[in-house]
Enzyme design. Sequence first.
Site, PDB file in Angstrom:
ATOM      1  N   ASP A  10     -12.361  -8.174   3.198  1.00 13.50           N
ATOM      2  CA  ASP A  10     -11.171  -8.346   2.367  1.00 13.50           C
ATOM      3  C   ASP A  10     -10.822  -9.832   2.330  1.00 13.50           C
ATOM      4  O   ASP A  10     -11.334 -10.619   3.123  1.00 13.50           O
ATOM      5  CB  ASP A  10      -9.999  -7.550   2.993  1.00 13.50           C
ATOM      6  N   SER A  11      -9.906 -10.174   1.441  1.00 12.60           N
ATOM      7  CA  SER A  11      -9.427 -11.551   1.376  1.00 12.60           C
ATOM      8  C   SER A  11      -8.648 -11.934   2.637  1.00 12.60           C
ATOM      9  O   SER A  11      -8.456 -13.118   2.903  1.00 12.60           O
ATOM     10  CB  SER A  11      -8.522 -11.712   0.159  1.00 12.60           C
ATOM     11  N   CYS A  73     -11.208  -5.190  -0.586  1.00 14.34           N
ATOM     12  CA  CYS A  73     -10.269  -5.938  -1.430  1.00 14.34           C
ATOM     13  C   CYS A  73     -10.369  -5.457  -2.884  1.00 14.34           C
ATOM     14  O   CYS A  73     -11.463  -5.456  -3.471  1.00 14.34           O
ATOM     15  CB  CYS A  73     -10.624  -7.417  -1.351  1.00 14.34           C
ATOM     16  N   GLU A 152       3.147  -8.019   4.220  1.00  7.78           N
ATOM     17  CA  GLU A 152       2.748  -8.824   5.389  1.00  7.78           C
ATOM     18  C   GLU A 152       3.951  -9.190   6.253  1.00  7.78           C
ATOM     19  O   GLU A 152       3.829  -9.335   7.466  1.00  7.78           O
ATOM     20  CB  GLU A 152       1.999 -10.093   4.943  1.00  7.78           C
ATOM     21  N   CYS A 184      -4.090  -2.129  -4.589  1.00  3.11           N
ATOM     22  CA  CYS A 184      -4.115  -3.353  -3.773  1.00  3.11           C
ATOM     23  C   CYS A 184      -4.071  -2.915  -2.314  1.00  3.11           C
ATOM     24  O   CYS A 184      -3.365  -1.951  -1.971  1.00  3.11           O
ATOM     25  CB  CYS A 184      -2.906  -4.222  -4.110  1.00  3.11           C
ATOM     26  N   HIS A 186      -2.574  -3.963   0.189  1.00  2.00           N
ATOM     27  CA  HIS A 186      -1.291  -4.028   0.898  1.00  2.00           C
ATOM     28  C   HIS A 186      -0.310  -2.910   0.531  1.00  2.00           C
ATOM     29  O   HIS A 186       0.618  -2.634   1.285  1.00  2.00           O
ATOM     30  CB  HIS A 186      -0.591  -5.353   0.592  1.00  2.00           C
TER      31      HIS A 186
HETATM   32  N1  DGL Z   1      -6.640  -7.874  -0.771  1.00  3.46           N
HETATM   33  C1  DGL Z   1      -6.097  -8.202  -2.065  1.00  3.46           C
HETATM   34  C2  DGL Z   1      -6.342  -7.029  -3.025  1.00  3.46           C
HETATM   35  O1  DGL Z   1      -6.468  -5.900  -2.628  1.00  3.46           O
HETATM   36  C3  DGL Z   1      -4.631  -8.538  -1.995  1.00  3.46           C
HETATM   37  C4  DGL Z   1      -4.332  -9.884  -1.363  1.00  3.46           C
HETATM   38  C5  DGL Z   1      -4.916 -11.051  -2.126  1.00  3.46           C
HETATM   39  O2  DGL Z   1      -4.461 -11.352  -3.248  1.00  3.46           O
HETATM   40  O3  DGL Z   1      -5.848 -11.652  -1.600  1.00  3.46           O
HETATM   41  O4  DGL Z   1      -6.405  -7.245  -4.200  1.00  3.46           O
END
Ligand code: DGL
Length: 279
Positions: A10-11, A73, A152, A184, A186
């Site tokens: 993931d990012s 991600c 977060e 997403c 989060h």
């Molecule tokens: N992990 C990213 C997503 O699911 C969200 C956070 C980011 O923008 O890096 O798109």
Amino acid sequence: MKNKPIGVFDSGVGGLTVFDALARACPSESLVYFGDTGRSPYGVRSKRVIVEYSRQIAGFLQTQGCKFLVVACNSASSLALEEVRASAAVDVIGVIEPGAAAAVRATKSGHVGVIGTEATIRSESYTKAIHAIQPDIRISAVACPLFVALAEEGFSGKPATQLVAEEYLAPLIEAGVDTLVLGCTHYPLLKSDIASVMGPSVELIDSATEVARVVRDSLVTRNHHSESKAVAEHVFYVSDTPERFARVGKRFLGYQVAPVHLVDMEVLHGAVESTEPRR
Ligand code: DGL
């Protein structure tokens, strides 16, 4: 092969929602998680950059011996899945198709809402995946970038989150969707806030649980599932601030994230060249 780990990336910290779902769905599988904390967020970046970062991480996870890769991600799944697949020597799965399939199963009215980062919404990845299954479904999509920071910061249940959710979700309520894809990593942390704004008649789709189910089934189908009797071992890698990852990660998982290792950017840059593409 069977007892090698699954790689999840993931990012940053958000993909831990997918990690958690996978750890529950596949308890005997060891997981190697990579969070690109040094270069997040991805949701505001271009395809070119997301593809480059994703290929590097996929390369790194393969050098760790991963038998299967999960792009946790949504932004990377939306913009880089094909490129990661083309450069990887192992099977790769993203979160979009499982989430889209679940939305198609859930909708009764044929009108689905999608929320995600700017990159995910701009790519129309969920729209394309849903229409590939059922072309006549209506889609209403909204980018909700502030949700990432709220999740977060542990702001679920706070008035600020309620206000932001009301603002973002008003067009979807107005449009009358009966199903909403949490597109997403989060957003599952804000599920109760989103549910209270959308109301009880709207079904929320969490891509994390859907992808975990698909990964479990595809490992069994390919006969790549772990047969180890030992307790699964999980390890976490990040490209910056392991302490913050551990702190915020605990908020995401409800338990301690450890061990967390820092990976040098140079290692990532070199990881693309060191893996053999499948084709
Ligand atoms: N992990 C990213 C997503 O699911 C969200 C956070 C980011 O923008 O890096 O798109």
